[in-house]
Design an enzyme around this catalytic site. Structure first.
Site, PDB file in Angstrom:
ATOM      1  N   THR A  78       0.853  -1.191   0.000  1.00  0.00           N
ATOM      2  CA  THR A  78       0.000   0.000   0.000  1.00  0.00           C
ATOM      3  C   THR A  78       0.886   1.238   0.000  1.00  0.00           C
ATOM      4  OG1 THR A  78      -1.588  -1.232   1.301  1.00  0.00           O
ATOM      5  CG2 THR A  78      -1.906   1.130   1.213  1.00  0.00           C
ATOM      6  N   ARG A 155     -10.539   1.303   3.958  1.00  0.00           N
ATOM      7  CA  ARG A 155     -10.633  -0.147   4.177  1.00  0.00           C
ATOM      8  C   ARG A 155     -10.100  -0.572   5.542  1.00  0.00           C
ATOM      9  NH1 ARG A 155      -9.132  -0.906  -1.906  1.00  0.00           N
ATOM     10  NH2 ARG A 155      -7.575   0.600  -1.251  1.00  0.00           N
ATOM     11  N   ILE A 156      -8.878  -0.094   5.885  1.00  0.00           N
ATOM     12  CA  ILE A 156      -8.245  -0.553   7.128  1.00  0.00           C
ATOM     13  C   ILE A 156      -9.018  -0.042   8.335  1.00  0.00           C
ATOM     14  CG2 ILE A 156      -6.127  -0.528   8.519  1.00  0.00           C
ATOM     15  CD1 ILE A 156      -4.574  -0.195   5.839  1.00  0.00           C
ATOM     16  N   THR A 207      -4.919   6.953   7.783  1.00  0.00           N
ATOM     17  CA  THR A 207      -4.950   7.848   6.623  1.00  0.00           C
ATOM     18  C   THR A 207      -3.632   7.716   5.871  1.00  0.00           C
ATOM     19  OG1 THR A 207      -3.858   9.712   7.709  1.00  0.00           O
ATOM     20  CG2 THR A 207      -6.235   9.510   8.047  1.00  0.00           C
ATOM     21  N   ARG A 236       1.233   5.597   8.882  1.00  0.00           N
ATOM     22  CA  ARG A 236       2.425   6.207   8.303  1.00  0.00           C
ATOM     23  C   ARG A 236       3.083   7.099   9.344  1.00  0.00           C
ATOM     24  NH1 ARG A 236       2.576   2.943   4.895  1.00  0.00           N
ATOM     25  NH2 ARG A 236       2.267   3.159   2.661  1.00  0.00           N
ATOM     26  N   GLU A 265      12.672   6.184   9.531  1.00  0.00           N
ATOM     27  CA  GLU A 265      12.740   4.729   9.721  1.00  0.00           C
ATOM     28  C   GLU A 265      14.049   4.172   9.177  1.00  0.00           C
ATOM     29  OE1 GLU A 265       9.204   2.814   8.235  1.00  0.00           O
ATOM     30  OE2 GLU A 265       7.902   3.916   9.600  1.00  0.00           O
ATOM     31  N   HIS A 283       7.729  -1.364  11.828  1.00  0.00           N
ATOM     32  CA  HIS A 283       6.914  -1.312  10.600  1.00  0.00           C
ATOM     33  C   HIS A 283       6.497  -2.723  10.153  1.00  0.00           C
ATOM     34  CE1 HIS A 283       5.997   1.507   7.002  1.00  0.00           C
ATOM     35  NE2 HIS A 283       5.088   0.540   7.086  1.00  0.00           N
ATOM     36  N   LEU A 284       5.771  -3.389  11.033  1.00  0.00           N
ATOM     37  CA  LEU A 284       5.373  -4.779  10.785  1.00  0.00           C
ATOM     38  C   LEU A 284       3.918  -4.917  10.328  1.00  0.00           C
ATOM     39  CD1 LEU A 284       7.061  -6.615  13.841  1.00  0.00           C
ATOM     40  CD2 LEU A 284       7.954  -6.264  11.532  1.00  0.00           C
ATOM     41  N   GLY A 285       3.233  -3.795  10.138  1.00  0.00           N
ATOM     42  CA  GLY A 285       1.798  -3.839   9.837  1.00  0.00           C
ATOM     43  C   GLY A 285       1.441  -4.816   8.728  1.00  0.00           C
ATOM     44  N   ALA A 286       2.218  -4.804   7.654  1.00  0.00           N
ATOM     45  CA  ALA A 286       1.902  -5.665   6.514  1.00  0.00           C
ATOM     46  C   ALA A 286       2.766  -6.914   6.513  1.00  0.00           C
ATOM     47  CB  ALA A 286       2.109  -4.896   5.214  1.00  0.00           C
TER      48      ALA A 286
HETATM   49  C1  9EZ Z   1      -7.933  13.652   7.241  1.00  0.00           C
HETATM   50  C2  9EZ Z   1      -8.328  12.395   6.801  1.00  0.00           C
HETATM   51  C3  9EZ Z   1      -8.866  11.477   7.666  1.00  0.00           C
HETATM   52  C4  9EZ Z   1      -8.173  12.066   5.383  1.00  0.00           C
HETATM   53  C5  9EZ Z   1      -8.144  10.825   4.818  1.00  0.00           C
HETATM   54  C6  9EZ Z   1      -8.006  11.027   3.475  1.00  0.00           C
HETATM   55  C7  9EZ Z   1      -7.854  13.085   2.012  1.00  0.00           C
HETATM   56  N1  9EZ Z   1      -7.966  12.364   3.257  1.00  0.00           N
HETATM   57  N2  9EZ Z   1      -8.052  12.981   4.427  1.00  0.00           N
HETATM   58  C8  9EZ Z   1      -8.088  13.965   8.588  1.00  0.00           C
HETATM   59  N3  9EZ Z   1      -7.926  10.114   2.481  1.00  0.00           N
HETATM   60  C9  9EZ Z   1      -9.008  11.789   8.990  1.00  0.00           C
HETATM   61  C10 9EZ Z   1      -8.619  13.027   9.462  1.00  0.00           C
END
Ligand code: 9EZ
Length: 530
Positions: A78, A155-156, A207, A236, A265, A283-286
């Site tokens: 991802t 999704r997650i 996000t 992230r 990292e 960074h083991l999430g995936a």
């Molecule tokens: C921003 C977001 C989600 C978020 C997620 C995505 C463009 N965008 N913004 C603040 N795809 C939660 C809080």
């Protein structure tokens, strides 16, 4: 239309099923296990069309610029943090990832972090392993009845919400792209961000890292949170402000943090990692067999389908390309590119001067094609302007940078339907062409003011001459072309109302130096070869 990818370089220890699937589909695969330098990658890419990576290889602008044969970069996973997507787009290289394959592993790792935080699991375990028996130090808390805030409801985030509801958590959440009604469907109560902070016992972020989400959890947000709030980031590095989090951990405002990702990292500053209230993983999430197998298989299937049917799945750049690749679009792609070429030559766009491009799309159901038709006209237009290749991926970016101003007019009720007009204004001079499809064949029906009643086929080699209006232009043109050993296919004059008609001649092969042909009563205008 298939993407012309045959030889594929696979690196970064992508699960072997990737190469296996690609080979089964008849593609040539080179797997390189050892870590390569940029020079080594560039050298290898001289004989490969595609580069598939996980996250170790940094696909830099340097690599992309030095690899003119590169057509596709694929990431098994991802996000595309390790790929310079901008450089790829500029050079017309497709970028793909497998956004779905990691979902369950990332969600499970998040849930494991939440559960571990609630019972101080790693610290309690380490304490016992050190020979201690500290029961009151590790008093836990139940997840039941607590409020979990999920920021980012893709999704997650949704999978996390579903799983934590099984523990009896109340799930609230925020995502600018998800309505309260949609959130209700997966049992998340939507809130505004400023309502989230004081309500949440746990906050987990899901996000991408984008300007709007950088330091989403910062000192201000933390100051509005409940005392003891727990923060989880398996998404992230950089979404949580690490300095602010460390401060909040020190004051007790934050009661614990589960961190799988870091701004740097591996982290060089270990203050957060070593704080007793954080649970940290590299960074083991995936990092599960299942996810790695899934992303490897998904990437292989995606690359194979791009190479074999032109169906593009998991595309990161050039979102309009999928529609353009559909078989039914082919004649339209051809027509629009050919019109771009003729219009560009007519207007003399090669000078580097900025100009205006006006597109007219006539007829119903042209809307869906608008985006790639613009790109396609630009491909035809800019082919003679840019030293490097122009394609549907980089055309909009290159056009923008060249200062081409593009506008589109759509007329769904126009007659005749299904024509495309291209008008170029350069230095105050206007030139235009109009074309249409006759069956699958592209034809030019108008060039500036000259109309060709039955259309000039835009295929093979076409020459245009401008008559002086005396009516004696046709024979000298034909004589000159025949003397130049051109094999004539069709000769057509515009009109009949034109006083100075254009004459279009299709020949089997390109005519050498047509501007030097000795023609009286007519002047050579332009020659195109499609
Ligand atoms: C921003 C977001 C989600 C978020 C997620 C995505 C463009 N965008 N913004 C603040 N795809 C939660 C809080």
């Amino acid at each position: 239309m298939p993407v012309n990818v045959v030889r594929i370089l696979v690196t970064d220890g992508i699960n072997e099923q990737c190469a296996q699937i690609l080979r089964n589909r008849g593609l040539h695969v080179t797997v390189v296990v050892a870590k390569m330098t940029s020079e080594e990658i560039i050298r290898r890419l001289k004989t490969h069309d595609a580069l598939l990576v996980r996250s170790a290889t940094k696909v830099t602008a340097e690599i992309i610029e030095a690899s003119p044969g590169l057509k596709l970069i694929g990431r098994a996973g991802t996000g595309v943090d390790n790929i310079d997507v901008d450089a790829a787009t500029r050079h017309g290289v497709l970028v793909m990832n497998t956004p779905g394959g990691n979902t369950l592993s990332a969600a499970e790792h998040t849930c494991v972090m939440i559960a571990s935080l609630s019972r101080n699991l790693p610290a309690a375990c380490a304490s016992l392993k050190a020979g201690k028996w500290e029961r009151s130090k590790f008093m836990g808390s139940e997840m039941y009845g607590k409020t979990l805030a999920v920021l980012g409801l893709g999704r997650i985030g949704r999978e996390v919400a579903q799983r934590m509801r099984a523990f009896g958590m109340r799930v609230i959440g925020f995502d600018p792209m998800v309505s309260a009604e949609a959130a209700q469907e997966f049992h998340v109560e939507k809130r505004e961000l400023d309502e989230i902070w004081p309500e949440a016992d746990y906050i987990t972020v899901h996000t991408p890292l984008i300007p709007q989400t950088k330091n989403l959890i910062n000192a201000d947000a933390l100051s509005r949170c409940k005392h003891g709030v727990r923060i989880i980031n398996v998404a992230r590095g950089g979404i949580v402000d690490e300095a602010a989090l460390l401060n909040a951990l020190k004051t007790g405002r934050c009661g614990g943090a589960g961190l799988d990702v870091f701004a740097e990292e591996p982290p060089t500053n270990l203050a957060l990692v070593q704080h007793p209230a954080t649970i940290c993983t590299p960074h083991l999430g995936a990092n599960t067999r299942e996810a790695q197998q899934r992303v490897a298989r998904e990437l292989a299937e995606q690359v194979a389908s791009a190479a074999q049917s032109g169906t593009l799945v998991g595309l990161v750049n050039a979102p309009n390309l999928n529609d353009a690749m559909r078989f039914a679009s082919r004649p339209w792609l051809w027509l629009s590119r050919a019109l771009g070429t003729v219009a560009g030559m007519l207007a003399g766009v090669g000078s580097g001067k900025p100009f205006e491009l006006q597109l007219t799309l006539n007829g119903p159901d042209m809307d869906a094609m608008q985006s790639f038709l613009i790109s396609s006209v630009l491909v035809g237009l800019m082919a003679g302007m840019t030293p490097n290749g122009v394609n549907l991926i980089n055309a909009p970016m290159l056009a923008h940078e060249a200062g081409i101003r593009v506008s589109v007019t759509r007329d769904s009720a126009a007659t005749p339907a299904h024509t495309i007009g291209v008008r170029i204004t350069l230095d105050g001079q206007e030139h235009s062409v109009v074309g249409e499809l006759q069956g699958e064949q592209s034809v030019l029906v108008q060039l500036d003011r000259a109309r060709f009643e039955s259309g000039v086929t835009l295929g093979g080699n076409v020459l245009f001459f401008k008559s002086d209006g005396s009516g004696d232009a046709l024979m000298p043109i034909i004589t000159a072309l025949v003397s130049a050993r051109a094999e004539l296919l069709t000769v057509m004059a515009s009109g009949p109302e034109d006083t100075t008609p254009l004459i279009a001649v299709r020949t089997l092969d390109p005519v050498h130096a047509p501007e030097k042909l000795p023609t009286s009563h007519a002047k050579f205008l332009l020659q195109t070869y499609f």
